[in-house]
Design an enzyme around this catalytic site. Structure first.
Site, PDB file in Angstrom:
ATOM      1  CE  LYS A  80      29.222  27.277   0.293  1.00 28.37           C
ATOM      2  NZ  LYS A  80      29.431  28.740   0.378  1.00 28.37           N
ATOM      3  N   GLY A  92      32.168  25.265  -1.226  1.00 29.85           N
ATOM      4  CA  GLY A  92      31.892  24.216  -0.250  1.00 29.85           C
ATOM      5  C   GLY A  92      32.303  22.813  -0.660  1.00 29.85           C
ATOM      6  CG  ASP A 117      29.903  25.969   4.388  1.00 23.35           C
ATOM      7  OD1 ASP A 117      29.185  26.726   5.072  1.00 23.35           O
ATOM      8  OD2 ASP A 117      30.741  26.379   3.567  1.00 23.35           O
TER       9      ASP A 117
END
Length: 341
Positions: free
Chosen positions: A28, A126, A162
């Site tokens: 991400k 992430g 996340d």
């Protein structure tokens, strides 16, 4: 004579699955990150626009003959398997499923997991959270089980801040400590992204501790930029228009000063990289990954080669004891955690 019941069982019984379940777990990028305030539970409320990338880890999950889940990793070192978030995600999914799987009423069987780790570790991308989300989704298919979306979201939130984003399957506005996720489906096209990750792993906890030491909340301008970008991505925004907004997005990260305190060498490197590329360079999350946007993956790949050459020629000096991770990828607008053919 073939027993028809045996054929049915072969279809629904995951312990007799012939091929493993495969999932891609995308990295991400935080296009914006506004820190609203520190919460009573010690976490921070955020307003952040997340996008998934083409860069992804690859997971393979198969029902195992043993009694314990196992993890075999190739690529980047993720540390001891027993502490891996991915295995905790499978355990959480098994507890949530209970006996409600095709082989119930007993608990779902152990899984053997292979992880091809392509996303840098502790990089602000992430990767670990994405692996966990993909593990939940993949384990459910391996067991021929289902969980309601709300149950999956609660499990994801317990695993990490996340993780819920990676269940969304596309660009999203992330609020709270990460548990509130709203899809943003207005991006058209596939912008290219250059990623440069110096070999200096950064602890997210250390960065937030540094943030708390210097301020109690973020910059109001960052939140305004984040809100404006979310509204545009909720409506309609072309890849070219997104790239044109890079100047505003690359400074819309309230963790920039805190990360600079934790890794001071990142400041001159970011400036030097921006001069080399002649375009703004942002920080993803708490870092240390730096990013720049391009109109296409081809242009991003050309920029990546420029960076590698400058590093080799010593025209660009990166922090860390080894060369940085440099790659070109794209922003994805579709679900990247589906099965792989």
């Amino acid at each position: 004579m073939t027993d028809p019941m045996s054929e049915t069982e072969a279809i629904v019984d995951p312990t007799r699955r012939l091929s493993p379940v495969v999932r891609l777990a995308p990295a991400k990028l935080n296009l914006t990150l506004a820190v609203i305030a520190r919460r009573d539970d010690g976490y921070h409320s955020l307003h952040s626009v997340f996008v998934p990338l083409g860069l992804a880890d690859r997971l393979s999950l198969a029902v195992a003959s043993g009694s314990r889940d196992t993890l075999h990793v190739t690529g980047a070192d993720v540390g001891p398997a027993d502490d891996n978030l991915l295995l905790r995600a499978i355990t959480g999914a098994r507890e949530a499923v209970g006996g409600n799987w095709s082989g119930g009423p007993g608990p779902a069987p152990a899984l053997a997991v292979r992880l091809d780790k392509r996303i840098p570790v502790a990089a602000g991308l992430g990767g670990g959270s994405s692996d966990a989300a993909a593990a939940v989704d993949g384990s459910l298919e391996a067991w021929a089980a289902e969980l309601e979306a709300e149950t999956q979201l609660r499990l994801a939130a317990r695993l990490g801040s996340d993780v819920p984003f990676f269940l969304a399957g596309g660009p999203a506005l992330v609020e709270g400590r990460g548990e509130r996720v709203a899809r943003l489906d207005g991006l058209h096209g596939t912008p290219g992204v250059l990623l440069v990750t110096p070999a200096v792993p950064v602890s997210t906890a250390d960065v937030f501790a540094a943030f708390d030491a210097i301020r109690s909340h973020g910059d109001g301008a960052t939140r305004m930029t984040s809100m404006h970008l979310a509204e545009e991505l909720r409506a309609k925004l072309s890849a070219a228009d997104l790239v044109a907004r890079a100047g505003a997005m690359t400074v819309a990260n309230d963790l920039l000063p805190a990360t600079a305190m934790v890794v001071p060498a990142l400041v001159p490197f970011r400036r030097a990289l921006s001069r080399l590329l002649t375009r703004p360079v942002g920080l993803s999350g708490s870092g240390p990954t730096l990013w720049a946007l391009y109109a296409s993956e081809v242009e991003a790949a050309d920029a990546a080669e420029m960076v590698r050459t400058a590093l080799y020629d010593a025209r660009l000096a990166a922090p860390g004891t080894s060369p940085p991770f440099v790659t070109a990828t794209v922003i994805q607008t579709g679900h990247q955690q589906g099965s792989v053919p």
